[in-house]
Design a protein around this motif. Structure first.
Motif, mmCIF file in Angstrom:
data_model
loop_
_atom_site.group_PDB
_atom_site.id
_atom_site.type_symbol
_atom_site.label_atom_id
_atom_site.label_comp_id
_atom_site.label_asym_id
_atom_site.label_seq_id
_atom_site.Cartn_x
_atom_site.Cartn_y
_atom_site.Cartn_z
ATOM 1 N N VAL A 134 0.844 -1.201 0.000
ATOM 2 C CA VAL A 134 0.000 0.000 0.000
ATOM 3 C C VAL A 134 0.876 1.246 0.000
ATOM 4 C CG1 VAL A 134 -1.701 1.318 1.322
ATOM 5 C CG2 VAL A 134 -1.938 -1.162 1.111
ATOM 6 N N GLY A 135 1.990 1.173 0.713
ATOM 7 C CA GLY A 135 2.914 2.307 0.751
ATOM 8 C C GLY A 135 3.459 2.658 -0.622
ATOM 9 N N ALA A 136 3.705 1.644 -1.433
ATOM 10 C CA ALA A 136 4.201 1.896 -2.796
ATOM 11 C C ALA A 136 3.169 2.643 -3.620
ATOM 12 C CB ALA A 136 4.563 0.568 -3.462
ATOM 13 N N ILE A 137 1.888 2.291 -3.434
ATOM 14 C CA ILE A 137 0.826 3.008 -4.145
ATOM 15 C C ILE A 137 0.725 4.444 -3.639
ATOM 16 C CG2 ILE A 137 -1.651 3.071 -4.594
ATOM 17 C CD1 ILE A 137 -1.702 0.048 -4.302
ATOM 18 N N LEU A 138 0.830 4.589 -2.334
ATOM 19 C CA LEU A 138 0.780 5.938 -1.760
ATOM 20 C C LEU A 138 1.925 6.797 -2.287
ATOM 21 C CD1 LEU A 138 -0.068 5.188 1.989
ATOM 22 C CD2 LEU A 138 -1.619 5.975 0.202
ATOM 23 N N ALA A 139 3.107 6.213 -2.364
ATOM 24 C CA ALA A 139 4.274 6.964 -2.824
ATOM 25 C C ALA A 139 4.099 7.450 -4.261
ATOM 26 C CB ALA A 139 5.527 6.109 -2.703
ATOM 27 N N SER A 140 3.407 6.648 -5.085
ATOM 28 C CA SER A 140 3.219 7.040 -6.481
ATOM 29 C C SER A 140 2.207 8.164 -6.631
ATOM 30 C CB SER A 140 2.784 5.830 -7.316
ATOM 31 O OG SER A 140 1.499 5.377 -6.911
ATOM 32 N N HIS A 141 1.215 8.178 -5.765
ATOM 33 C CA HIS A 141 0.166 9.197 -5.851
ATOM 34 C C HIS A 141 0.385 10.372 -4.889
ATOM 35 C CE1 HIS A 141 -2.340 6.890 -8.568
ATOM 36 N NE2 HIS A 141 -2.301 5.849 -7.747
ATOM 37 N N PHE A 142 1.035 10.077 -3.761
ATOM 38 C CA PHE A 142 1.245 11.100 -2.734
ATOM 39 C C PHE A 142 2.706 11.087 -2.297
ATOM 40 C CE2 PHE A 142 -2.997 9.240 -2.379
ATOM 41 C CZ PHE A 142 -3.802 10.362 -2.570
ATOM 42 N N PRO A 143 3.616 11.517 -3.159
ATOM 43 C CA PRO A 143 5.042 11.513 -2.795
ATOM 44 C C PRO A 143 5.305 12.424 -1.597
ATOM 45 C CG PRO A 143 4.662 12.796 -4.783
ATOM 46 C CD PRO A 143 3.382 12.093 -4.489
ATOM 47 N N ILE A 144 6.374 12.129 -0.897
ATOM 48 C CA ILE A 144 6.704 12.906 0.284
ATOM 49 C C ILE A 144 7.014 14.352 -0.097
ATOM 50 C CG2 ILE A 144 9.192 12.409 0.252
ATOM 51 C CD1 ILE A 144 8.899 12.070 3.365
ATOM 52 N N LYS A 145 6.668 15.272 0.786
ATOM 53 C CA LYS A 145 6.900 16.687 0.560
ATOM 54 C C LYS A 145 8.097 17.171 1.381
ATOM 55 C CE LYS A 145 1.982 17.562 -0.310
ATOM 56 N NZ LYS A 145 0.782 18.318 0.119
ATOM 57 N N ALA A 146 8.658 18.274 0.954
ATOM 58 C CA ALA A 146 9.847 18.788 1.633
ATOM 59 C C ALA A 146 9.574 19.127 3.093
ATOM 60 C CB ALA A 146 10.360 20.019 0.895
ATOM 61 N N ASP A 147 8.364 19.582 3.389
ATOM 62 C CA ASP A 147 8.026 19.975 4.762
ATOM 63 C C ASP A 147 7.193 18.915 5.480
ATOM 64 O OD1 ASP A 147 5.771 20.255 3.238
ATOM 65 O OD2 ASP A 147 5.120 22.139 4.154
ATOM 66 N N ASP A 148 7.278 17.677 5.010
ATOM 67 C CA ASP A 148 6.469 16.605 5.597
ATOM 68 C C ASP A 148 6.897 16.328 7.041
ATOM 69 O OD1 ASP A 148 4.523 14.266 4.972
ATOM 70 O OD2 ASP A 148 6.204 13.328 6.010
ATOM 71 N N THR A 149 5.923 16.096 7.896
ATOM 72 C CA THR A 149 6.186 15.726 9.284
ATOM 73 C C THR A 149 5.428 14.442 9.616
ATOM 74 O OG1 THR A 149 4.338 17.061 10.107
ATOM 75 C CG2 THR A 149 6.515 18.110 10.029
ATOM 76 N N ASN A 150 5.911 13.719 10.613
ATOM 77 C CA ASN A 150 5.248 12.497 11.032
ATOM 78 C C ASN A 150 4.082 12.870 11.948
ATOM 79 O OD1 ASN A 150 4.676 9.791 11.386
ATOM 80 N ND2 ASN A 150 6.166 9.518 13.034
ATOM 81 N N GLU A 151 2.876 12.815 11.421
ATOM 82 C CA GLU A 151 1.712 13.320 12.160
ATOM 83 C C GLU A 151 1.094 12.282 13.093
ATOM 84 O OE1 GLU A 151 -0.935 15.907 9.599
ATOM 85 O OE2 GLU A 151 0.257 14.929 8.027
ATOM 86 N N LEU A 152 1.324 10.994 12.837
ATOM 87 C CA LEU A 152 0.735 9.935 13.660
ATOM 88 C C LEU A 152 1.800 8.923 14.073
ATOM 89 C CD1 LEU A 152 -2.463 9.318 11.498
ATOM 90 C CD2 LEU A 152 -2.341 10.618 13.626
ATOM 91 N N SER A 153 1.560 8.259 15.186
ATOM 92 C CA SER A 153 2.548 7.307 15.713
ATOM 93 C C SER A 153 2.772 6.140 14.766
ATOM 94 C CB SER A 153 2.073 6.776 17.073
ATOM 95 O OG SER A 153 2.929 5.755 17.522
ATOM 96 N N ASN A 154 4.028 5.699 14.687
ATOM 97 C CA ASN A 154 4.368 4.514 13.886
ATOM 98 C C ASN A 154 4.257 3.225 14.696
ATOM 99 O OD1 ASN A 154 4.934 6.271 11.817
ATOM 100 N ND2 ASN A 154 7.156 6.211 12.125
ATOM 101 N N GLN A 155 4.086 3.354 16.005
ATOM 102 C CA GLN A 155 4.024 2.175 16.864
ATOM 103 C C GLN A 155 2.689 1.460 16.707
ATOM 104 O OE1 GLN A 155 6.746 1.232 18.677
ATOM 105 N NE2 GLN A 155 7.703 2.965 17.636
ATOM 106 N N LEU A 156 2.709 0.124 16.814
ATOM 107 C CA LEU A 156 1.490 -0.664 16.740
ATOM 108 C C LEU A 156 0.562 -0.272 17.878
ATOM 109 C CD1 LEU A 156 0.009 -3.155 15.418
ATOM 110 C CD2 LEU A 156 1.039 -4.500 17.262
ATOM 111 N N LEU A 157 -0.686 0.031 17.536
ATOM 112 C CA LEU A 157 -1.673 0.398 18.539
ATOM 113 C C LEU A 157 -2.500 -0.827 18.922
ATOM 114 C CD1 LEU A 157 -2.991 3.749 16.987
ATOM 115 C CD2 LEU A 157 -1.076 3.413 18.579
ATOM 116 N N THR A 158 -2.960 -0.855 20.170
ATOM 117 C CA THR A 158 -3.813 -1.952 20.632
ATOM 118 C C THR A 158 -5.059 -1.367 21.274
ATOM 119 O OG1 THR A 158 -2.653 -2.058 22.753
ATOM 120 C CG2 THR A 158 -1.890 -3.519 20.998
ATOM 121 N N GLY A 159 -6.076 -2.187 21.357
ATOM 122 C CA GLY A 159 -7.315 -1.693 21.969
ATOM 123 C C GLY A 159 -8.217 -2.846 22.378
#
Length: 210
Positions: free
Chosen positions: A185-210
């Motif tokens: 899915v990341g590869a598809i995202l990269a093709s349509h939504f490439p990273i921007k120069a001012d991109d920031t990590n807006e959400l946690s990369n850690q696995l969430l549980t609930g």
């Protein structure tokens, strides 16, 4: 009952976080992975299991050993229902026998949607949040995306990736399947939504549980 917190090992959790981090270095999309023990408590299914199995067991016992007495049957049926209802909490396969497949699908989809908003995936700058949602009791995986992504990728396409993850979990390769599909899915995202120069990590990369 399988616990969401311990479903993946610590090493696997680190691998999932690293995979998400690697994907997000190539796209402005925000990826979140989440695992829950169950998407619903299914009280009606627990009661149905309790009274069906408990009642049948009580009927057999009273018929064979207690002279088919109603006075024995009723308390035995009630006790049996209570025991089986409690057992469904310890034995998920037993509970699933009493839940229609359509209800499992619906409840997982609803819980995934709720989690999407609870975890703020709808608040990303470009509306490019993606949630990989795993519900253990139901053996179901759901992938949800924000409006920006749905302009490029259909829900049907995302569900094909979700099904591959579910298959991997059944085969005991949940982490490998999850990471593989996050990268896909990341590869598809990269093709349509490439990273921007001012991109920031807006959400946690850690696995969430609930």
């Amino acid at each position: 009952m399988i616990q969401a917190e311990t479903f993946f090992t610590e090493a696997e959790k680190e691998q999932i976080a690293a995979t998400i981090s690697g994907v997000e270095q190539k796209t402005s999309g925000e990826v979140v992975a989440m695992v829950v023990a169950e998407s619903d408590t299914y009280p009606e299914a627990r009661l149905l299991a309790g009274f069906s199995i408990g009642g049948l067991t009580a009927l057999i016992i009273t018929d064979l050993f207690l002279g088919d007495s109603l006075g024995y049957f009723l308390p035995l049926a009630l006790c049996g229902a209570m025991l089986v209802t409690a057992l469904t909490r310890l034995c998920p396969p037993l509970l699933r026998l009493f839940i229609p497949a359509s209800r499992l699908e619906t409840r997982v989809a609803q819980r995934a949607l709720r989690s999407f908003y609870e975890k703020k995936l709808h608040t990303t700058r470009d509306n490019t949040g993606v949630l990989f949602f795993i519900s253990l009791l139901e053996h179901k995986v759901w992938i949800l995306a924000d409006t920006g992504i749905y302009a490029k990728i259909s829900q049907e396409t995302l569900l094909t990736y979700a099904n591959d993850i579910a298959t991997g979990i059944k085969q005991g390769e949940g982490c490998t399947a999850l990471c593989r599909q996050i990268e896909a899915v990341g590869a598809i995202l990269a093709s349509h939504f490439p990273i921007k120069a001012d991109d920031t990590n807006e959400l946690s990369n850690q696995l969430l549980t609930g």
